[in-house]
Motif scaffolding. Sequence first.
Motif, short mmCIF file in Angstrom:
data_model
loop_
_atom_site.label_atom_id
_atom_site.label_comp_id
_atom_site.label_asym_id
_atom_site.label_seq_id
_atom_site.Cartn_x
_atom_site.Cartn_y
_atom_site.Cartn_z
N GLU A 89 0.81 -1.21 0.00
CA GLU A 89 0.00 0.00 0.00
C GLU A 89 0.85 1.27 0.00
OE1 GLU A 89 -2.59 -0.49 3.33
OE2 GLU A 89 -3.70 -2.14 2.40
N ILE A 122 -7.08 -0.93 -1.98
CA ILE A 122 -6.16 -0.63 -3.06
C ILE A 122 -6.78 0.38 -4.03
CG2 ILE A 122 -5.18 -1.63 -5.18
CD1 ILE A 122 -4.31 -4.00 -3.55
N ILE A 125 -6.65 3.86 -2.54
CA ILE A 125 -5.30 4.40 -2.60
C ILE A 125 -4.99 4.90 -4.01
CG2 ILE A 125 -2.85 3.76 -2.50
CD1 ILE A 125 -3.65 1.86 -0.18
#
Length: 219
Positions: A89, A122, A125
């Motif tokens: 991440e 994900i 992000i």
Amino acid sequence: MQFLYFPTPNTQIVLTGDEHKYLFKVRRIKKDELVKVRNLKDDYLYIYKIDEINKKEAFLSLIEKKHSPNKPHKFLHLAWCVIDPKNIEKTLPSLNEIGVSKISFVYCDFSQKNFKIKLERIEKILINSCQQCGRSNLIEIEIINSSKEFFKKYPEFIAIDFNGKDLELNFSTRKPILIGPEGGFSQNERENFIQIYKLKSFILRSETATVAIASKILI
């Protein structure tokens, strides 16, 4: 922030939560000012005017829609053996900004099986990264449950390993580039390698190797 993400940019939209907070508290935007919006799917840039903004909501009206792609100019597919999701991440925004097109997360022999990739996290992000860097599409993400499954799906690939040829600048390929986890590859996995390259460097952590490879090929 280059634009705001909104999944369904209709003629009129209402912003709340983090998007409203950004407009109201960070940019201190006022009525009749313009806001750029993307949905990260169709390459259009949507220009909205603020009709009304209060302490909880912002009401916007579409005034212009123009095709304005801002995508990577070169294709790069990384096949990244799963490591600690926290490290993945932290690295994803850099890979997104550099211009990686696709990432296959592969549970290799030495990947810890208890590591779980959370696709929703994900995606969030990557959306935040796109808003910051201006990219108009998301990295394509897939999860592959074993190296055996990867070899079957992608019989032609490139492996990054210690005994390979030096990876040169301006290297170009549409084949996935397989990057190992912290423990490297198993002997069974190495038996499937045909094209092997290496980086001229010290021993790198897995996440460092992904950024180094992406940078060398794309920048």
